[in-house]
Design a protein around this motif. Structure first.
Motif, PDB file in Angstrom:
ATOM      1  N   VAL A 105       0.836  -1.201   0.000  1.00  0.00           N
ATOM      2  CA  VAL A 105       0.000   0.000   0.000  1.00  0.00           C
ATOM      3  C   VAL A 105       0.872   1.254   0.000  1.00  0.00           C
ATOM      4  CG1 VAL A 105      -1.653   1.355   1.345  1.00  0.00           C
ATOM      5  CG2 VAL A 105      -1.968  -1.117   1.094  1.00  0.00           C
ATOM      6  N   ALA A 106       1.912   1.260   0.847  1.00  0.00           N
ATOM      7  CA  ALA A 106       2.801   2.418   0.919  1.00  0.00           C
ATOM      8  C   ALA A 106       3.487   2.666  -0.420  1.00  0.00           C
ATOM      9  CB  ALA A 106       3.847   2.200   2.011  1.00  0.00           C
ATOM     10  N   SER A 107       3.905   1.594  -1.082  1.00  0.00           N
ATOM     11  CA  SER A 107       4.589   1.730  -2.374  1.00  0.00           C
ATOM     12  C   SER A 107       3.644   2.258  -3.445  1.00  0.00           C
ATOM     13  CB  SER A 107       5.169   0.374  -2.803  1.00  0.00           C
ATOM     14  OG  SER A 107       6.082  -0.123  -1.840  1.00  0.00           O
ATOM     15  N   VAL A 108       2.377   1.843  -3.390  1.00  0.00           N
ATOM     16  CA  VAL A 108       1.383   2.339  -4.350  1.00  0.00           C
ATOM     17  C   VAL A 108       1.114   3.818  -4.110  1.00  0.00           C
ATOM     18  CG1 VAL A 108      -1.044   2.211  -5.034  1.00  0.00           C
ATOM     19  CG2 VAL A 108       0.279   0.110  -4.749  1.00  0.00           C
ATOM     20  N   LEU A 109       0.955   4.212  -2.853  1.00  0.00           N
ATOM     21  CA  LEU A 109       0.636   5.612  -2.530  1.00  0.00           C
ATOM     22  C   LEU A 109       1.760   6.567  -2.926  1.00  0.00           C
ATOM     23  CD1 LEU A 109      -1.042   5.182   0.979  1.00  0.00           C
ATOM     24  CD2 LEU A 109      -2.149   5.644  -1.210  1.00  0.00           C
ATOM     25  N   LEU A 110       2.981   6.082  -2.931  1.00  0.00           N
ATOM     26  CA  LEU A 110       4.107   6.934  -3.306  1.00  0.00           C
ATOM     27  C   LEU A 110       4.081   7.317  -4.784  1.00  0.00           C
ATOM     28  CD1 LEU A 110       7.045   5.240  -1.336  1.00  0.00           C
ATOM     29  CD2 LEU A 110       6.146   7.532  -0.963  1.00  0.00           C
ATOM     30  N   HIS A 111       3.347   6.526  -5.584  1.00  0.00           N
ATOM     31  CA  HIS A 111       3.393   6.755  -7.035  1.00  0.00           C
ATOM     32  C   HIS A 111       2.007   6.778  -7.698  1.00  0.00           C
ATOM     33  CE1 HIS A 111       7.723   6.228  -6.808  1.00  0.00           C
ATOM     34  NE2 HIS A 111       7.527   5.120  -6.134  1.00  0.00           N
ATOM     35  N   TYR A 112       0.944   6.924  -6.923  1.00  0.00           N
ATOM     36  CA  TYR A 112      -0.381   6.813  -7.520  1.00  0.00           C
ATOM     37  C   TYR A 112      -0.688   7.960  -8.491  1.00  0.00           C
ATOM     38  CZ  TYR A 112      -2.470  10.464  -4.591  1.00  0.00           C
ATOM     39  OH  TYR A 112      -2.795  11.664  -4.013  1.00  0.00           O
ATOM     40  N   LYS A 113      -0.023   9.109  -8.314  1.00  0.00           N
ATOM     41  CA  LYS A 113      -0.265  10.240  -9.226  1.00  0.00           C
ATOM     42  C   LYS A 113       0.486  10.075 -10.542  1.00  0.00           C
ATOM     43  CE  LYS A 113      -1.449  13.847  -5.876  1.00  0.00           C
ATOM     44  NZ  LYS A 113      -1.096  15.188  -5.343  1.00  0.00           N
ATOM     45  N   ASN A 114       1.737   9.646 -10.439  1.00  0.00           N
ATOM     46  CA  ASN A 114       2.556   9.407 -11.629  1.00  0.00           C
ATOM     47  C   ASN A 114       3.022   7.953 -11.605  1.00  0.00           C
ATOM     48  OD1 ASN A 114       2.664  12.240 -12.612  1.00  0.00           O
ATOM     49  ND2 ASN A 114       3.715  12.553 -10.649  1.00  0.00           N
ATOM     50  N   TRP A 115       2.111   7.065 -12.019  1.00  0.00           N
ATOM     51  CA  TRP A 115       2.361   5.628 -11.845  1.00  0.00           C
ATOM     52  C   TRP A 115       3.499   5.136 -12.717  1.00  0.00           C
ATOM     53  CZ3 TRP A 115       1.571   2.166  -8.366  1.00  0.00           C
ATOM     54  CH2 TRP A 115       1.788   0.819  -8.678  1.00  0.00           C
ATOM     55  N   SER A 116       4.353   4.322 -12.095  1.00  0.00           N
ATOM     56  CA  SER A 116       5.457   3.679 -12.802  1.00  0.00           C
ATOM     57  C   SER A 116       5.735   2.346 -12.130  1.00  0.00           C
ATOM     58  CB  SER A 116       6.716   4.551 -12.763  1.00  0.00           C
ATOM     59  OG  SER A 116       7.842   3.824 -13.206  1.00  0.00           O
ATOM     60  N   TRP A 117       5.625   1.270 -12.901  1.00  0.00           N
ATOM     61  CA  TRP A 117       5.850  -0.055 -12.330  1.00  0.00           C
ATOM     62  C   TRP A 117       7.269  -0.203 -11.787  1.00  0.00           C
ATOM     63  CZ3 TRP A 117       2.762  -3.604 -10.598  1.00  0.00           C
ATOM     64  CH2 TRP A 117       1.460  -3.701 -11.090  1.00  0.00           C
ATOM     65  N   SER A 118       8.239   0.323 -12.515  1.00  0.00           N
ATOM     66  CA  SER A 118       9.631   0.185 -12.072  1.00  0.00           C
ATOM     67  C   SER A 118       9.869   0.946 -10.768  1.00  0.00           C
ATOM     68  CB  SER A 118      10.585   0.692 -13.160  1.00  0.00           C
ATOM     69  OG  SER A 118      10.347   2.059 -13.451  1.00  0.00           O
ATOM     70  N   GLU A 119       9.310   2.162 -10.666  1.00  0.00           N
ATOM     71  CA  GLU A 119       9.462   2.940  -9.436  1.00  0.00           C
ATOM     72  C   GLU A 119       8.740   2.262  -8.270  1.00  0.00           C
ATOM     73  OE1 GLU A 119      11.309   5.861  -8.955  1.00  0.00           O
ATOM     74  OE2 GLU A 119      12.093   5.160 -10.875  1.00  0.00           O
ATOM     75  N   PHE A 120       7.567   1.701  -8.554  1.00  0.00           N
ATOM     76  CA  PHE A 120       6.819   0.983  -7.523  1.00  0.00           C
ATOM     77  C   PHE A 120       7.629  -0.192  -6.993  1.00  0.00           C
ATOM     78  CE2 PHE A 120       4.382  -2.959  -6.932  1.00  0.00           C
ATOM     79  CZ  PHE A 120       3.708  -2.665  -5.757  1.00  0.00           C
ATOM     80  N   MET A 121       8.218  -0.974  -7.906  1.00  0.00           N
ATOM     81  CA  MET A 121       8.971  -2.156  -7.490  1.00  0.00           C
ATOM     82  C   MET A 121      10.224  -1.783  -6.704  1.00  0.00           C
ATOM     83  SD  MET A 121       8.596  -5.013 -10.518  1.00  0.00           S
ATOM     84  CE  MET A 121       8.968  -3.944 -11.912  1.00  0.00           C
ATOM     85  N   LEU A 122      10.883  -0.711  -7.107  1.00  0.00           N
ATOM     86  CA  LEU A 122      12.074  -0.275  -6.371  1.00  0.00           C
ATOM     87  C   LEU A 122      11.730   0.138  -4.947  1.00  0.00           C
ATOM     88  CD1 LEU A 122      13.998   1.777  -9.084  1.00  0.00           C
ATOM     89  CD2 LEU A 122      14.676  -0.417  -8.090  1.00  0.00           C
ATOM     90  N   ASP A 123      10.630   0.882  -4.795  1.00  0.00           N
ATOM     91  CA  ASP A 123      10.215   1.301  -3.451  1.00  0.00           C
ATOM     92  C   ASP A 123       9.722   0.119  -2.628  1.00  0.00           C
ATOM     93  OD1 ASP A 123      10.879   3.989  -3.530  1.00  0.00           O
ATOM     94  OD2 ASP A 123       9.016   4.555  -4.513  1.00  0.00           O
ATOM     95  N   PHE A 124       9.003  -0.802  -3.281  1.00  0.00           N
ATOM     96  CA  PHE A 124       8.542  -2.001  -2.567  1.00  0.00           C
ATOM     97  C   PHE A 124       9.737  -2.784  -2.030  1.00  0.00           C
ATOM     98  CE2 PHE A 124       7.564  -6.474  -2.217  1.00  0.00           C
ATOM     99  CZ  PHE A 124       6.326  -6.487  -1.599  1.00  0.00           C
ATOM    100  N   MET A 125      10.735  -3.015  -2.876  1.00  0.00           N
ATOM    101  CA  MET A 125      11.912  -3.772  -2.459  1.00  0.00           C
ATOM    102  C   MET A 125      12.691  -3.032  -1.378  1.00  0.00           C
ATOM    103  SD  MET A 125      13.068  -5.115  -6.242  1.00  0.00           S
ATOM    104  CE  MET A 125      14.329  -6.274  -5.704  1.00  0.00           C
ATOM    105  N   GLY A 126      12.787  -1.698  -1.527  1.00  0.00           N
ATOM    106  CA  GLY A 126      13.494  -0.925  -0.522  1.00  0.00           C
ATOM    107  C   GLY A 126      12.811  -0.975   0.838  1.00  0.00           C
ATOM    108  N   LEU A 127      11.508  -0.755   0.864  1.00  0.00           N
ATOM    109  CA  LEU A 127      10.751  -0.808   2.119  1.00  0.00           C
ATOM    110  C   LEU A 127      10.751  -2.215   2.700  1.00  0.00           C
ATOM    111  CD1 LEU A 127       7.688   1.442   1.155  1.00  0.00           C
ATOM    112  CD2 LEU A 127       9.544   2.010   2.736  1.00  0.00           C
ATOM    113  N   PHE A 128      10.658  -3.203   1.836  1.00  0.00           N
ATOM    114  CA  PHE A 128      10.680  -4.615   2.272  1.00  0.00           C
ATOM    115  C   PHE A 128      11.950  -4.902   3.064  1.00  0.00           C
ATOM    116  CE2 PHE A 128      11.849  -9.014   1.795  1.00  0.00           C
ATOM    117  CZ  PHE A 128      10.665  -9.725   1.889  1.00  0.00           C
TER     118      PHE A 128
END
Length: 243
Positions: A105-128
């Motif tokens: 959820v946190a990773s999605v909220l960081l990019h919901y305005k300017n969605w990017s799968w690569s940016e989402f995955m990087l933040d997900f992995m970083g937060l993980f």
């Protein structure tokens, strides 16, 4: 009467000796046989002792659950054991599932305005990595012992278990700061692939041990969920490397 218990948290002969010592100390225990390779203890008693009483007799790092019983007076309850065990595992896995959901959820909220799968995955992995390393650091003394029960490299190189939480922290920072992403992805593939090999072997051997993915603060059973968790991260790393 004899009862067989599953003991989680034993990693060496010292653990075996400690479990035997604490269980024998109970006044109604007449004999104890601990099997390190099976993660089991056979306890002979002259009077029925509740499982929670035996659990309290052990140090916190060990978890004791009854596997089966040779006491004819309790045989009518054994048919309910699998259902109770299944519910227990689901309840124990709930913190892991909630944490992964929160990171998503946190990773999605960081990019919901300017969605990017690569940016989402990087933040997900970083937060993980940051969140999971934090839980491991809550018990830096106990984590290595639990980790080397299934991680092949930690078994051969004990110091790896001590530095593993810091490796995760470093990877998390690298992903979140977008620093040397290619190197971070390669390290992620290597580290998680090694752990996944150990997790897979543990599942195939049907051993009952504790997962150390969230350290020792939460008593998580080693299940298919742990394998899936690693597979998701490995899959993301492969996708990012292919971009």
């Amino acid at each position: 009467m004899k009862h067989i218990y599953t003991i989680e948290g034993m990693t060496c002969n010292g653990c075996k000796a400690a479990v035997e010592k604490h269980l024998r100390a109970h006044e109604h225990v007449t004999d104890v046989a601990v099997y390190l390779d099976k993660g089991e203890a056979e306890v002979t008693m002259n009077e029925l002792i509740r499982t929670d009483v035996l659990q309290k007799a052990l140090p916190e790092k060990y978890t004791l659950t009854e596997k089966n019983s040779k006491n004819i007076f309790t045989s009518n309850k054994t048919s309910m054991a699998p259902l109770e065990e299944e519910k227990s595992k689901l309840q124990q896995l709930l913190p892991l599932l909630l944490i992964i959901f929160g990171i998503s959820v946190a990773s999605v909220l960081l990019h919901y305005k300017n969605w990017s799968w690569s940016e989402f995955m990087l933040d997900f992995m970083g937060l993980f990595f940051i969140v999971f390393s934090f839980f491991k650091m809550l018990d830096l003394n106990g984590f290595p012992e639990s980790f080397r029960m299934y991680d092949p490299l930690a078994k051969q190189l004990p110091i790896y278990g001590w530095i593993y939480p810091f490796i995760e922290t470093a990877l998390g920072i690298m992903f979140l700061m977008r620093f040397e992403i290619q190197i971070a992805l390669i390290i992620t593939l290597i580290v998680l692939s090694i752990t996944t090999v150990g997790v897979t072997k543990t599942l195939l051997d049907k051993k009952s041990i504790r997962c150390a993915c969230l350290g020792t603060a939460l008593k998580l059973p080693m299940t298919e969920a742990t394998f899936i968790e690693n597979a998701i991260m490995i899959g993301m790393a492969i996708l990012m490397l292919s971009f």
